[in-house]
Each structure stands twice: as structure tokens, then as C-alpha cells.
Design an enzyme around this catalytic site. Structure first.
Site, short mmCIF file in Angstrom:
data_model
loop_
_atom_site.label_atom_id
_atom_site.label_comp_id
_atom_site.label_asym_id
_atom_site.label_seq_id
_atom_site.Cartn_x
_atom_site.Cartn_y
_atom_site.Cartn_z
CB SER A 50 -0.95 0.01 1.20
OG SER A 50 -2.05 -0.82 0.93
CE LYS A 77 -4.84 1.57 -0.28
NZ LYS A 77 -4.10 0.34 0.00
CB SER A 127 -4.07 1.48 4.23
OG SER A 127 -3.25 1.05 3.15
#
Length: 301
Positions: A60, A63, A117
Site C-alpha cells: 500500500s 497509495k 489504507s
């Protein structure tokens, strides 16, 4: 008696370790993470590194790029977006995140993608990008080129795919680029963030437990975890009068990643790093207090 001998041996080793440290210059940190880099945020000087140019899955940490690409498009943050079936995880089939049917503003989706997240939020941001997912993918590739990320490939916006890959050095460039996006620092430097989904208000908790912990001045951060990527962390840290960019990738456990972060802070203060066996084991990944979230092991973060 055996326990006493073991305890005495460990104490002796620690004393010798500290003495050797005090007698010489500051040494490299024995990073537990597979890949790591620490860079002075002001000068760009590489202070510490371990296999920092090797390419590996980033989970993640993806992101950060997703949010920058969306912010570049300057879409209406107040526009409401309904989470639909196409936003669900078809890669690892995790179920946590904003539920199908929830109506959320684009601004809230940005907040959830960063601080919690949330994979569904990240997917919805890409889907609602001007021109849809195809144009989002094209804009992401362009952003990669603009930032000079020669070791980075991103196939989708959440980080669930093991084909989202980069190096610690490239991710340091990504984190440095986020300084041009005040919203990212504003959100990720908070322990919690008030959000609203379908008219219901609740607090999303930061996936980086170090944020808000006494003694930690974290200006921006993003965690990541999948089985392929291990435990990852990118953060901008202010400590001992210096601001640094820290990227840790591929730690086998949350405690190992936390120990690496702690040792970076100790290194900046001129203190000896803690050996793995003697390091703190209590700094583990948090779990959020909302039913929209599952455990850390079931969700790539």
C-alpha cells in the site's frame, strides 16, 4: 542456573556493544527490513541504506502515488461517489473496507486511502478518475516518468498486486514529492481522522502506530503490508534537529519494522542501535475500532 547464565551473557554482550559504539564513529544500523534508505530531506544526502536499489513489491505504499495522481486531476473533492462491486478486491479477495453501496465524497475517499489504507477507497478513486481506470493508469505511468522512478511499475491503485514494485530509493523520491501535496502530510501525520460514509461519522485510525506516539514527530507517512511485500513503511521524520525521509521495505514482522524505525531515530540522536533480540517487541500494527476494518493480516495496508 542456565537462565542466569543466559541473562548474564546477554547483559555482557549489550555492554560490549555499547562500549564499541561509544569508542568509534556511528556505524550502519543493522536493519531488519530487507530494503531500507534514510535520506536528509533538506540536502538529499543518503545517510543510511540497505539494498536500497533492489526492486520489490511495495503493497500500500502504492497509495501515495494513487493519491498524488488523483490530486493532480483537480476533481471536485465534494463530489459523491458510490462504492460498487468493481471496487472490491479481486486479487486477494479481502473483504474489509468501505462497503458496497456506501456513498462517500471524493475527499473522504482520499482520506481513507491515506490514513486507513482502504483498498475500496483507492479503487473508487481510480474508477472515478476522468476517463476511468484506463486514463488513471496512463496518468500513473506519466507520473512515474515525471518523478524519474526508473525502478517503479504500478499495475493497479491499491498495492494488492505483487506486480506493484519499486525500490526503497524510488519510494524515497515518491515521499519527497508528496511535500508538494499538503493534504497528504495533513492527513497522514494524524493519529486519527474524522470521516463520514453514507452520512455516518466515525474516526479512521492511522495504520502507522508510531504517529502520535510520544517522542515521535512524523510529518507524513504510509504503511504497507501484503505477504509478498512484507511490512513496509515510508515516512518523513523530524528528530534531533534533522528532518529525514525513511523507507523500510520487506520486514518480516511489525516489531522488526518498528525496531528499524526506532534505531533510525536513535542513530540521528547519536545513540547506539538496539540489537534485534533486545529491541522493543510491543510496537505492533494497530487494529482500528470500526467495523469497517478487519485485521491487519487479512488486508493489504
Amino acid at each position: 542456573m542456565a537462565k542466569n547464565l543466559l541473562s548474564q551473557s546477554l547483559s555482557l554482550c549489550l555492554c560490549l556493544y555499547m562500549a564499541l559504539w561509544a569508542c568509534g564513529a556511528r556505524a550502519e544500523i543493522p536493519f531488519e527490513s530487507a530494503h531500507a534508505v534514510v535520506i536528509d530531506a533538506s540536502t538529499g544526502e543518503v545517510l543510511l541504506q540497505k539494498d536500497a536499489v533492489a526492486v520489490a513489491p511495495i503493497a500500500s505504499l502504492t497509495k501515495l502515488m494513487t493519491v498524488m495522481v488523483v490530486l493532480d486531476a483537480e476533481q471536485d473533492a465534494a463530489e459523491k461517489i458510490r462504492i460498487d462491486l468493481s471496487d472490491m478486491d479481486t486479487l486477494k479477495h479481502t473483504r474489509s473496507g468501505v462497503p458496497i453501496g456506501a456513498v462517500v465524497t471524493r475527499g473522504t475517499l482520499l482520506e481513507l486511502a491515506l490514513i486507513a489504507s482502504d483498498n475500496h477507497a483507492a479503487a473508487a478513486l481510480a474508477r472515478s478518475y476522468p476517463g476511468g481506470k484506463a486514463q488513471f493508469a496512463a496518468a500513473t505511468k506519466l507520473k512515474i516518468r515525471m518523478l524519474g522512478l526508473d525502478s517503479t511499475v504500478l499495475e493497479e491503485p491499491t498495492g494488492l498486486s505483487p506486480n506493484n514494485r519499486s525500490s526503497a530509493m524510488d519510494m524515497a523520491r515518491v515521499l519527497r514529492a508528496t511535500s508538494g501535496y499538503p493534504l497528504i502530510s495533513q492527513i497522514t501525520s494524524q493519529r486519527g481522522w474524522a470521516v463520514a460514509t453514507s452520512g455516518r461519522a466515525w474516526e479512521a485510525r492511522n495504520t502507522n502506530r508510531l504517529v502520535g506516539t510520544p517522542g515521535w514527530d512524523i510529518l507524513a507517512s504510509k504503511t504497507g503490508f501484503t505477504n509478498d511485500a512484507g511490512r513496509c513503511l515510508a515516512m518523513q521524520l523530524r528528530s534531533a534537529g534533522r528532518t529525514v525521509i525513511v523507507v523500510l521495505m520487506g520486514a518480516t514482522a511489525s516489531a522488526a519494522r518498528s525496531l528499524d524505525a526506532l534505531n533510525v531515530r536513535r542513530w540521528l540522536a547519536g545513540q547506539a542501535p538496539l540489537p534485534a533480540r533486545l529491541g522493543p517487541q510491543r510496537l505492533t500494527e494497530p487494529m482500528t475500532s470500526t467495523r469497517l476494518r478487519s485485521t491487519r493480516e487479512r488486508k493489504g495496508v
